[in-house]
Write a protein that holds these residues in place. Structure first.
Motif, mmCIF file in Angstrom:
data_model
loop_
_atom_site.group_PDB
_atom_site.id
_atom_site.type_symbol
_atom_site.label_atom_id
_atom_site.label_comp_id
_atom_site.label_asym_id
_atom_site.label_seq_id
_atom_site.Cartn_x
_atom_site.Cartn_y
_atom_site.Cartn_z
ATOM 1 N N GLU A 166 5.243 9.104 2.708
ATOM 2 C CA GLU A 166 3.934 9.670 2.363
ATOM 3 C C GLU A 166 3.531 9.037 1.015
ATOM 4 O O GLU A 166 3.937 9.504 -0.042
ATOM 5 C CB GLU A 166 4.036 11.196 2.242
ATOM 6 C CG GLU A 166 2.703 11.842 1.953
ATOM 7 C CD GLU A 166 2.825 13.345 1.712
ATOM 8 O OE1 GLU A 166 3.954 13.870 1.711
ATOM 9 O OE2 GLU A 166 1.774 13.978 1.509
ATOM 10 N N LEU A 167 2.766 7.972 1.089
ATOM 11 C CA LEU A 167 2.407 7.267 -0.150
ATOM 12 C C LEU A 167 1.495 8.144 -1.004
ATOM 13 O O LEU A 167 1.712 8.324 -2.192
ATOM 14 C CB LEU A 167 1.723 5.934 0.179
ATOM 15 C CG LEU A 167 2.591 4.939 0.972
ATOM 16 C CD1 LEU A 167 1.795 3.685 1.300
ATOM 17 C CD2 LEU A 167 3.848 4.578 0.206
ATOM 18 N N PHE A 168 0.455 8.672 -0.360
ATOM 19 C CA PHE A 168 -0.457 9.588 -1.040
ATOM 20 C C PHE A 168 -0.613 10.814 -0.146
ATOM 21 O O PHE A 168 -0.706 10.670 1.076
ATOM 22 C CB PHE A 168 -1.837 8.953 -1.230
ATOM 23 C CG PHE A 168 -1.823 7.747 -2.127
ATOM 24 C CD1 PHE A 168 -1.898 7.895 -3.510
ATOM 25 C CD2 PHE A 168 -1.741 6.478 -1.598
ATOM 26 C CE1 PHE A 168 -1.885 6.777 -4.336
ATOM 27 C CE2 PHE A 168 -1.727 5.355 -2.415
ATOM 28 C CZ PHE A 168 -1.790 5.507 -3.799
ATOM 29 N N GLY A 169 -0.673 11.980 -0.751
ATOM 30 C CA GLY A 169 -0.855 13.182 0.061
ATOM 31 C C GLY A 169 -0.578 14.423 -0.759
ATOM 32 O O GLY A 169 -0.226 14.331 -1.938
ATOM 33 N N ASN A 170 -0.719 15.569 -0.116
ATOM 34 C CA ASN A 170 -0.627 16.827 -0.856
ATOM 35 C C ASN A 170 0.727 17.509 -0.776
ATOM 36 O O ASN A 170 0.924 18.546 -1.398
ATOM 37 C CB ASN A 170 -1.707 17.800 -0.359
ATOM 38 C CG ASN A 170 -3.090 17.269 -0.690
ATOM 39 O OD1 ASN A 170 -3.269 16.605 -1.711
ATOM 40 N ND2 ASN A 170 -4.049 17.525 0.190
#
Ligand code: FES
Length: 260
Positions: free
Chosen positions: A56-60
């Motif tokens: 998950e490179l970018f995410g919440n």
């Protein structure tokens, strides 16, 4: 005139069953994986991360490497961490030698099965555009190997649960740990049983006897390669199931049982 009239064969067995099953299984997988990739939520539960969303490179979720959705993401496009990475394992599978043979038969009857004629007169093969692009498989392999190690690391992280009271991480094993670990191992075997991997580690050499270590690795890859089709299917089912498992636990529909 329909396809049936154009297809000719002397085969009396149920030759169409296998391409039909491949068609159903692959279509179902593609539909589910596409749906899951666009969800952008319910992909993490405690220490578990869905393999469709890893890395998950970018995410919440707490698994994100570089924080939340990046500023440069085009506003009209729906954001989902899976969209950033899924092209790599997807491309690897799409260009796999086994799957090519399978979906050429089941999706565009080229030919539908061995010793069954195909509903067209020309044969362009993989030596011309567009199918010549399938040669990128060897480059997808390099990416796939990286993904295997990332998923093994995820399986390791899936053994560390945060204590609700102290906030400390403690070792444990839940059903989800087993699901993610099995999936990482199956994807690893699928990747290392790849025809391109076998070529890379020794297949390109004329004489293997001069390099004993290479010879051993080559034999291991050959051994796995013999069942490449099986590993392709086992890992396809396991990766879909791992996503379903994490999704349902994250939604509260399934309860993750702790074994240890
Ligand atoms: Fe199937 Fe490479 S040939 S993954």
């Amino acid at each position: 005139m329909g396809h049936a009239a154009l297809i000719h064969t002397y085969r009396k067995d149920l030759w169409w069953v296998r391409p039909l099953l491949v068609f159903i299984a692959l279509s179902s997988f593609v539909v589910y994986a596409t749906w899951a990739a666009f969800q952008g939520e319910y992909y993490a539960a405690g220490p578990y991360l869905s393999p469709f969303y890893s890395p998950e490179l970018f995410g919440n979720s707490p698994h994100s490497w570089f924080g939340p959705k990046p500023m440069w993401w085009p506003a009209p496009l729906p954001f989902s961490p899976a969209l950033l990475i899924l092209w790599a394992p997807g491309g690897f599978r799409f260009t796999c030698y086994y799957y090519r043979g399978a979906y050429y038969k089941s999706f565009w009857a080229d030919p539908p099965a061995c010793a069954v004629s195909e509903p067209r007169k020309t044969y362009r093969g993989e030596n011309s555009f567009p199918l010549i692009l399938q040669n990128v498989h060897r480059y997808f392999l390099y990416l796939a190997v990286i993904f295997v190690f990332i998923l093994l690391y995820d399986a390791w992280k899936a053994m560390w649960f945060t204590d609700a009271l102290t906030g400390e991480k403690t070792f444990g094993i839940g059903v989800g740990t087993l699901v993610l670990t099995t999936n990482a191992v199956l994807l690893g075997i699928y990747t290392f049983s790849c025809h391109s991997f076998r070529h890379l580690v020794g297949g390109f050499k004329d004489k293997l006897s001069e390099t004993p270590v290479r010879k051993k690795v080559y034999h291991c890859a050959s051994c796995l390669n013999r069942r490449h089709m099986n590993w392709a299917w086992f890992s396809l089912f396991s990766v879909a199931f791992a996503d379903i498992y994490v999704r349902l636990v994250s939604m509260g529909i399934w309860t993750d049982l702790r074994i240890l």
